[in-house]
Design a protein around this motif. Structure first.
Motif, PDB file in Angstrom:
ATOM      1  N   UNK A 299      -6.453  98.709  43.152  1.00 49.21           N
ATOM      2  CA  UNK A 299      -6.662  97.481  43.920  1.00 49.21           C
ATOM      3  C   UNK A 299      -7.892  96.769  43.354  1.00 49.21           C
ATOM      4  N   UNK A 300      -8.558  95.961  44.166  1.00 45.70           N
ATOM      5  CA  UNK A 300      -9.727  95.242  43.657  1.00 45.70           C
ATOM      6  C   UNK A 300     -10.824  95.202  44.711  1.00 45.70           C
ATOM      7  N   UNK A 301     -11.941  94.583  44.357  1.00 47.24           N
ATOM      8  CA  UNK A 301     -13.082  94.537  45.262  1.00 47.24           C
ATOM      9  C   UNK A 301     -12.803  93.663  46.488  1.00 47.24           C
ATOM     10  N   UNK A 302     -11.877  92.716  46.365  1.00 45.94           N
ATOM     11  CA  UNK A 302     -11.500  91.892  47.517  1.00 45.94           C
ATOM     12  C   UNK A 302     -10.860  92.760  48.592  1.00 45.94           C
TER      13      UNK A 302
ATOM     14  N   UNK B 201     -15.448 100.951  47.925  1.00 44.80           N
ATOM     15  CA  UNK B 201     -15.189 100.106  46.758  1.00 44.80           C
ATOM     16  C   UNK B 201     -14.722 100.889  45.533  1.00 44.80           C
ATOM     17  N   UNK B 202     -15.417 101.965  45.120  1.00 43.29           N
ATOM     18  CA  UNK B 202     -14.927 102.709  43.955  1.00 43.29           C
ATOM     19  C   UNK B 202     -13.522 103.260  44.162  1.00 43.29           C
ATOM     20  N   UNK B 203     -13.223 103.688  45.387  1.00 42.30           N
ATOM     21  CA  UNK B 203     -11.902 104.251  45.683  1.00 42.30           C
ATOM     22  C   UNK B 203     -10.811 103.205  45.533  1.00 42.30           C
TER      23      UNK B 203
ATOM     24  N   UNK C   5      -5.129  89.356  41.017  1.00 43.88           N
ATOM     25  CA  UNK C   5      -6.387  89.515  41.744  1.00 43.88           C
ATOM     26  C   UNK C   5      -7.224  88.242  41.657  1.00 43.88           C
ATOM     27  N   UNK C   6      -7.755  87.834  42.796  1.00 45.19           N
ATOM     28  CA  UNK C   6      -8.644  86.671  42.831  1.00 45.19           C
ATOM     29  C   UNK C   6      -9.971  86.970  42.145  1.00 45.19           C
ATOM     30  N   UNK C   7     -10.283  88.255  42.002  1.00 44.01           N
ATOM     31  CA  UNK C   7     -11.569  88.650  41.413  1.00 44.01           C
ATOM     32  C   UNK C   7     -11.337  89.476  40.142  1.00 44.01           C
ATOM     33  N   UNK C   8     -10.277  89.155  39.411  1.00 45.75           N
ATOM     34  CA  UNK C   8      -9.927  89.935  38.228  1.00 45.75           C
ATOM     35  C   UNK C   8     -11.068  89.989  37.221  1.00 45.75           C
ATOM     36  N   UNK C   9     -11.652  88.838  36.919  1.00 47.58           N
ATOM     37  CA  UNK C   9     -12.750  88.804  35.957  1.00 47.58           C
ATOM     38  C   UNK C   9     -14.005  89.448  36.525  1.00 47.58           C
TER      39      UNK C   9
ATOM     40  N   UNK D 231       0.363  92.914  45.816  1.00 51.87           N
ATOM     41  CA  UNK D 231       0.454  91.963  44.699  1.00 51.87           C
ATOM     42  C   UNK D 231      -0.485  92.373  43.566  1.00 51.87           C
ATOM     43  N   UNK D 232      -1.689  92.806  43.924  1.00 45.71           N
ATOM     44  CA  UNK D 232      -2.659  93.224  42.903  1.00 45.71           C
ATOM     45  C   UNK D 232      -2.196  94.510  42.233  1.00 45.71           C
TER      46      UNK D 232
END
Length: 471
Positions: free
Chosen positions: A159-162, A151-153, A233-237, A225-226
């Motif tokens: 990128x994002x957590x998704x 995840x941190x990488x 990102x679907x999880x931007x917030x 896309x992200x």
């Protein structure tokens, strides 16, 4: 301007996962008043496991779940799912201790610099590695270990957590489902069905390659896309705090490890080596892994120079971070508790199995797949589902002209991919919380690929049925 951008149209919003699971439990409780109660006789099965006698189904006196009983199903679900619940807490605590040592940030800094110009290559590499491990040892629960590591990488690389959750969950579930040499689903189901263990490897390998390719391309399309525009990102917030923490890594002067941090990193690798050895060589599962992770957090923390109070507070913070995920696991288990109390789980399995016999021969294999897909909602365990359904499906396959090898494949495909769709899947819900991905957003992300997996499953089963596949 800011006001306009944050204004959203009112419309349907997915209820909170607690609400969804509570409603499922309530529906199951109501069903106990209308669905006839029944049971199969339990008999010894392969490897000392308990399976069912498919000819022994009998109706028994109804035991509907009343209001007082219903009040206890969630606490009892938490107790029944205690192994997964506490594994979730401990892995969250252990990784928080590792973060406090600084070795995760150092590893992320080094990898993000190394892959700065080719970061997208990590997606097929990691997904394939995770899939290979899962298809050999059958432990999709290892996604709970992978996600905190990558995840941190992924965040640091833009990128994002998704993306992190998808790499771990897609890789493990694809490998588990294809089950090229997976003892948990393929091996056990074939033993129950009287087939040579791991026979039919060729077709399963084809499914593995196609499904991994589908998963990798799906992730890469979203990841690009992200990368181009983080707002996609679907999880931007949801990722705001993570971006502040990790995206600065790699953009400043290279982080240098102290001698103690280097020793701590080496100790971490040793512990992961012990983990792999225990899982593969001694059949370790969540209880053993939990114990190892507790010792790992303590030893690595001390080597890195953390004080005992800092280690304890690290565990506490990690526990808090995964609290919701741990509770969700128990709430999800409540559905099965209701069905077991009302003695209607065996009735549901028996009825669905009987429906397959009424289908045209060419659709029987697909019918078995649909039945397994439905049953997976209430029995979200590969081995558990095999032990309950394959004693029914194997002889039923003989009656309707489907080879037992195809029946096993229908079980694998129906059981596997849905593990990362249904909220009753404990490890999956825990994985989402560890990644910080809301269930509702995961469903929006995953449904298109799941439809692709369903199409792949149906096509492969029709091919297997058409050629009367025996392996």
């Amino acid at each position: 301007m800011e006001k306009n951008t944050t204004t959203k149209k009112k419309g349907f919003q997915m209820p909170h996962i607690y609400v969804i699971l509570f409603l499922f439990s309530a529906i199951a409780a109501v069903a106990t008043y209308f669905v006839p109660a029944g049971t199969f006789e339990r008999v010894p099965g392969p490897e000392g496991r308990t399976t069912i006698d498919p000819t022994s189904y009998t109706q028994v006196e109804s035991t509907p779940v009343g209001l007082i009983d219903f009040l206890t199903v969630i606490p009892r679900g938490l107790i029944d799912a205690g192994e997964v619940v506490f594994f979730t807490f401990i892995i969250g605590g252990m990784f928080m201790v590792l973060r406090r040592t600084g070795i995760i940030e150092i590893a992320v800094d080094n990898l993000s610099r190394k892959f700065a110009n080719n970061s997208v290559l990590l997606i097929p590499i990691l997904t394939t590695v995770f899939a290979v491990v899962a298809t050999l040892i059958g432990t999709p629960e290892l996604s709970l270990v992978y996600i905190p590591v990558i995840l941190p990488l992924m965040i640091a690389l833009g990128y994002d957590s998704m993306v992190a959750a998808a790499i771990a969950l897609f890789g493990t579930v694809i490998g588990f489902t294809a089950g090229v040499l997976n003892p948990i689903n393929t091996g056990l189901a074939q033993k129950i069905s009287g087939l040579p263990v791991f026979s039919g490897m060729g077709l399963r390998l084809i499914i593995f390659i196609v499904a991994v390719t589908m998963g990798v391309l799906f992730i890469m399309r979203y990841a690009n896309k992200v990368k181009k525009n983080p707002m996609n990102s679907l999880v931007y917030e949801d990722d705001r705090e993570k971006r502040e923490m990790y995206q600065k890594v790699g953009n400043v002067e290279k982080i240098k490890a102290t001698p103690r941090q280097k020793y701590a990193a080496l100790a971490t690798l040793v512990f992961f080596g012990i983990l792999v050895y225990g899982v593969i060589g001694h059949g370790w599962f969540m209880v053993e892994m939990s114990g190892l992770f507790i010792i790992m957090g303590i030893v690595v923390g001390l080597i890195a120079g953390l004080k005992t109070m800092e280690i304890c507070e690290g565990f506490n913070q990690g526990f808090r971070d995964v609290l919701v995920g741990a509770i969700i696991v128990g709430v999800a288990r409540a559905v099965a508790v209701v069905l077991e109390d009302g003695q209607i789980m065996d009735t549901i399995v028996n009825s669905l199995g009987s429906l397959v016999g009424d289908l045209p021969a060419v659709l029987s294999a697909v019918g078995m797949y649909v039945v397994q897909l439905l049953i997976n909602f209430i029995i979200p365990s590969g081995s558990g589902q095999a032990l309950v359904t394959m004693p029914i499906m194997a002889p039923l396959a003989d009656m309707v002209g489907v080879t037992r090898q195809t029946a096993v494949l229908a079980f694998q495909l129906g059981d596997g991919f849905a593990h990362i769709l249904y909220p009753t899947s404990g490890y999956f819900m825990a994985a989402l919380v560890i990644a910080g991905v809301p269930y509702q957003k995961w469903i929006k992300f995953f449904i298109p690929l799941f439809v692709g997996f369903v199409i792949l499953s149906v096509v492969m089963l029709i091919i297997a049925q058409s050629i009367q596949w025996v392996g």
